[in-house]
Motif scaffolding. Structure first.
Motif, PDB file in Angstrom:
ATOM      1  N   ARG A 158       0.787  -1.165  -0.148  1.00  0.00           N
ATOM      2  CA  ARG A 158      -0.080  -0.069  -0.038  1.00  0.00           C
ATOM      3  C   ARG A 158       1.003   1.276   0.024  1.00  0.00           C
ATOM      4  O   ARG A 158       2.254   1.164   0.330  1.00  0.00           O
ATOM      5  CB  ARG A 158      -1.056  -0.176   1.174  1.00  0.00           C
ATOM      6  CG  ARG A 158      -1.927  -1.331   1.184  1.00  0.00           C
ATOM      7  CD  ARG A 158      -2.942  -1.258   2.355  1.00  0.00           C
ATOM      8  NE  ARG A 158      -3.943  -0.397   2.035  1.00  0.00           N
ATOM      9  CZ  ARG A 158      -5.059  -0.835   1.341  1.00  0.00           C
ATOM     10  NH1 ARG A 158      -4.841  -1.557   0.267  1.00  0.00           N
ATOM     11  NH2 ARG A 158      -6.119   0.161   0.704  1.00  0.00           N
ATOM     12  N   PHE A 159       0.284   2.230  -0.620  1.00  0.00           N
ATOM     13  CA  PHE A 159       0.980   3.462  -0.372  1.00  0.00           C
ATOM     14  C   PHE A 159       0.167   4.434   0.260  1.00  0.00           C
ATOM     15  O   PHE A 159      -1.161   4.496   0.296  1.00  0.00           O
ATOM     16  CB  PHE A 159       1.594   4.145  -1.856  1.00  0.00           C
ATOM     17  CG  PHE A 159       0.471   4.457  -2.948  1.00  0.00           C
ATOM     18  CD1 PHE A 159       0.084   5.683  -3.046  1.00  0.00           C
ATOM     19  CD2 PHE A 159      -0.207   3.570  -3.437  1.00  0.00           C
ATOM     20  CE1 PHE A 159      -0.978   6.174  -3.780  1.00  0.00           C
ATOM     21  CE2 PHE A 159      -1.062   3.856  -4.546  1.00  0.00           C
ATOM     22  CZ  PHE A 159      -1.564   5.217  -4.732  1.00  0.00           C
ATOM     23  N   GLY A 216       1.488  18.103   0.329  1.00  0.00           N
ATOM     24  CA  GLY A 216       2.685  18.521  -0.071  1.00  0.00           C
ATOM     25  C   GLY A 216       3.451  17.578  -0.873  1.00  0.00           C
ATOM     26  O   GLY A 216       4.855  17.437  -0.810  1.00  0.00           O
ATOM     27  N   GLU A 217       2.880  16.705  -1.739  1.00  0.00           N
ATOM     28  CA  GLU A 217       3.607  15.707  -2.249  1.00  0.00           C
ATOM     29  C   GLU A 217       4.407  14.862  -1.691  1.00  0.00           C
ATOM     30  O   GLU A 217       5.342  14.458  -1.870  1.00  0.00           O
ATOM     31  CB  GLU A 217       4.372  16.397  -3.567  1.00  0.00           C
ATOM     32  CG  GLU A 217       3.491  17.240  -4.533  1.00  0.00           C
ATOM     33  CD  GLU A 217       4.193  17.798  -5.750  1.00  0.00           C
ATOM     34  OE1 GLU A 217       5.481  18.031  -5.492  1.00  0.00           O
ATOM     35  OE2 GLU A 217       3.428  18.221  -6.453  1.00  0.00           O
ATOM     36  N   HIS A 218       4.009  14.336  -0.535  1.00  0.00           N
ATOM     37  CA  HIS A 218       4.434  13.370   0.527  1.00  0.00           C
ATOM     38  C   HIS A 218       3.855  12.069  -0.131  1.00  0.00           C
ATOM     39  O   HIS A 218       2.652  11.838  -0.251  1.00  0.00           O
ATOM     40  CB  HIS A 218       4.401  13.743   1.814  1.00  0.00           C
ATOM     41  CG  HIS A 218       4.859  15.029   2.248  1.00  0.00           C
ATOM     42  ND1 HIS A 218       6.337  14.997   2.362  1.00  0.00           N
ATOM     43  CD2 HIS A 218       4.349  16.157   2.630  1.00  0.00           C
ATOM     44  CE1 HIS A 218       6.501  16.356   2.789  1.00  0.00           C
ATOM     45  NE2 HIS A 218       5.316  16.986   2.964  1.00  0.00           N
ATOM     46  N   LEU A 219       4.805  11.147  -0.113  1.00  0.00           N
ATOM     47  CA  LEU A 219       4.477   9.764  -0.648  1.00  0.00           C
ATOM     48  C   LEU A 219       5.280   8.762   0.391  1.00  0.00           C
ATOM     49  O   LEU A 219       6.574   8.966   0.613  1.00  0.00           O
ATOM     50  CB  LEU A 219       4.766   9.603  -2.080  1.00  0.00           C
ATOM     51  CG  LEU A 219       4.568   8.048  -2.438  1.00  0.00           C
ATOM     52  CD1 LEU A 219       3.190   7.563  -2.725  1.00  0.00           C
ATOM     53  CD2 LEU A 219       5.430   8.197  -3.940  1.00  0.00           C
ATOM     54  N   SER A 220       4.450   7.710   0.673  1.00  0.00           N
ATOM     55  CA  SER A 220       5.369   6.648   1.291  1.00  0.00           C
ATOM     56  C   SER A 220       4.729   5.339   1.150  1.00  0.00           C
ATOM     57  O   SER A 220       3.554   5.221   0.703  1.00  0.00           O
ATOM     58  CB  SER A 220       5.232   6.845   3.130  1.00  0.00           C
ATOM     59  OG  SER A 220       3.920   6.695   3.529  1.00  0.00           O
ATOM     60  N   PHE A 221       5.433   4.262   1.495  1.00  0.00           N
ATOM     61  CA  PHE A 221       4.959   2.811   1.360  1.00  0.00           C
ATOM     62  C   PHE A 221       4.809   2.044   2.224  1.00  0.00           C
ATOM     63  O   PHE A 221       5.629   2.194   3.204  1.00  0.00           O
ATOM     64  CB  PHE A 221       5.846   2.061   0.243  1.00  0.00           C
ATOM     65  CG  PHE A 221       5.565   2.766  -1.062  1.00  0.00           C
ATOM     66  CD1 PHE A 221       4.812   2.310  -2.262  1.00  0.00           C
ATOM     67  CD2 PHE A 221       6.528   3.764  -1.665  1.00  0.00           C
ATOM     68  CE1 PHE A 221       4.712   2.909  -3.576  1.00  0.00           C
ATOM     69  CE2 PHE A 221       6.486   4.456  -2.876  1.00  0.00           C
ATOM     70  CZ  PHE A 221       5.779   4.048  -3.756  1.00  0.00           C
ATOM     71  N   SER A 222       3.870   1.209   2.529  1.00  0.00           N
ATOM     72  CA  SER A 222       3.841   0.191   3.519  1.00  0.00           C
ATOM     73  C   SER A 222       4.963  -0.910   3.363  1.00  0.00           C
ATOM     74  O   SER A 222       5.435  -0.912   2.203  1.00  0.00           O
ATOM     75  CB  SER A 222       2.422  -0.408   3.599  1.00  0.00           C
ATOM     76  OG  SER A 222       2.197  -1.142   2.601  1.00  0.00           O
ATOM     77  N   PRO A 223       4.952  -1.554   4.282  1.00  0.00           N
ATOM     78  CA  PRO A 223       5.955  -2.734   4.039  1.00  0.00           C
ATOM     79  C   PRO A 223       5.581  -3.491   2.691  1.00  0.00           C
ATOM     80  O   PRO A 223       4.110  -3.949   2.508  1.00  0.00           O
ATOM     81  CB  PRO A 223       5.929  -3.595   5.147  1.00  0.00           C
ATOM     82  CG  PRO A 223       5.824  -2.670   6.119  1.00  0.00           C
ATOM     83  CD  PRO A 223       4.741  -1.654   5.763  1.00  0.00           C
ATOM     84  N   LEU A 239      13.613  -2.441  -4.034  1.00  0.00           N
ATOM     85  CA  LEU A 239      12.671  -2.430  -2.747  1.00  0.00           C
ATOM     86  C   LEU A 239      13.180  -1.682  -1.604  1.00  0.00           C
ATOM     87  O   LEU A 239      12.200  -1.370  -1.023  1.00  0.00           O
ATOM     88  CB  LEU A 239      12.616  -3.868  -2.654  1.00  0.00           C
ATOM     89  CG  LEU A 239      11.948  -4.713  -3.827  1.00  0.00           C
ATOM     90  CD1 LEU A 239      12.221  -6.400  -3.421  1.00  0.00           C
ATOM     91  CD2 LEU A 239      10.557  -4.526  -4.093  1.00  0.00           C
ATOM     92  N   LYS A 240      14.431  -1.663  -1.299  1.00  0.00           N
ATOM     93  CA  LYS A 240      14.979  -0.682  -0.448  1.00  0.00           C
ATOM     94  C   LYS A 240      14.516   0.703  -0.592  1.00  0.00           C
ATOM     95  O   LYS A 240      14.128   1.323   0.386  1.00  0.00           O
ATOM     96  CB  LYS A 240      16.386  -0.891  -0.089  1.00  0.00           C
ATOM     97  CG  LYS A 240      16.880  -0.234   1.017  1.00  0.00           C
ATOM     98  CD  LYS A 240      18.396  -0.095   1.380  1.00  0.00           C
ATOM     99  CE  LYS A 240      18.895   0.349   2.666  1.00  0.00           C
ATOM    100  NZ  LYS A 240      18.143   1.675   2.675  1.00  0.00           N
ATOM    101  N   ALA A 241      14.845   1.210  -1.667  1.00  0.00           N
ATOM    102  CA  ALA A 241      14.725   2.541  -2.071  1.00  0.00           C
ATOM    103  C   ALA A 241      13.265   3.061  -1.986  1.00  0.00           C
ATOM    104  O   ALA A 241      12.796   4.031  -1.585  1.00  0.00           O
ATOM    105  CB  ALA A 241      15.144   2.998  -3.432  1.00  0.00           C
ATOM    106  N   LEU A 242      12.322   1.864  -2.340  1.00  0.00           N
ATOM    107  CA  LEU A 242      10.943   2.339  -2.269  1.00  0.00           C
ATOM    108  C   LEU A 242      10.489   2.317  -0.788  1.00  0.00           C
ATOM    109  O   LEU A 242       9.669   3.255  -0.505  1.00  0.00           O
ATOM    110  CB  LEU A 242       9.962   1.145  -2.839  1.00  0.00           C
ATOM    111  CG  LEU A 242       9.901   1.033  -4.285  1.00  0.00           C
ATOM    112  CD1 LEU A 242       9.156  -0.269  -4.718  1.00  0.00           C
ATOM    113  CD2 LEU A 242       9.099   2.354  -4.919  1.00  0.00           C
TER     114      LEU A 242
END
Length: 110
Positions: free
Chosen positions: A44-45, A50-57, A76-79
């Motif tokens: 999931r993301f 503010g154009e912030h984005l993060s990914f779940s494990p 995968l680490k960079a994501l």
């Protein structure tokens, strides 16, 4: 989105990878799916103002592909380190927590 640059290095599809590394963001479900060059992944993301984005494990299949595992593990680490993004034309840029561009993608086929 097709991965074209990872940690400032061009990602070249030279036939050794099973698939081109890519990322698909499905906004209605906040799902991220793709292939890291050998294994498929899903997760999931989260987008915030503010154009912030993060990914779940991310969950990934576990096939062994000796030729492309270095790109895969870095991708995968960079994501997991992504904190923000920028879209410009047919390009997507992902940035880490130090606001350094860690990945570049294109919509264009190879």
């Amino acid at each position: 989105w097709r991965l074209i640059k990872l940690d400032r290095k061009n990602v070249i599809s030279d036939g050794r990878q099973r698939k081109e590394p890519h990322l698909i963001l499905i906004s209605r479900d906040s799902m991220a799916v793709g292939n890291a060059s050998c294994n498929n992944f899903t997760g999931r993301f989260k987008l915030t103002p503010g154009e912030h984005l993060s990914f779940s494990p991310l969950a990934a299949t576990k096939m062994a592909c000796m030729e492309s595992m270095d790109v895969e593990s870095q991708f995968l680490k960079a994501l997991m380190d992504v904190r923000s993004y920028e879209v410009s034309g047919d390009s997507l840029f992902l940035f880490n927590d130090q606001n350094i561009r860690s990945m570049s993608f294109t919509l264009k086929p190879s």
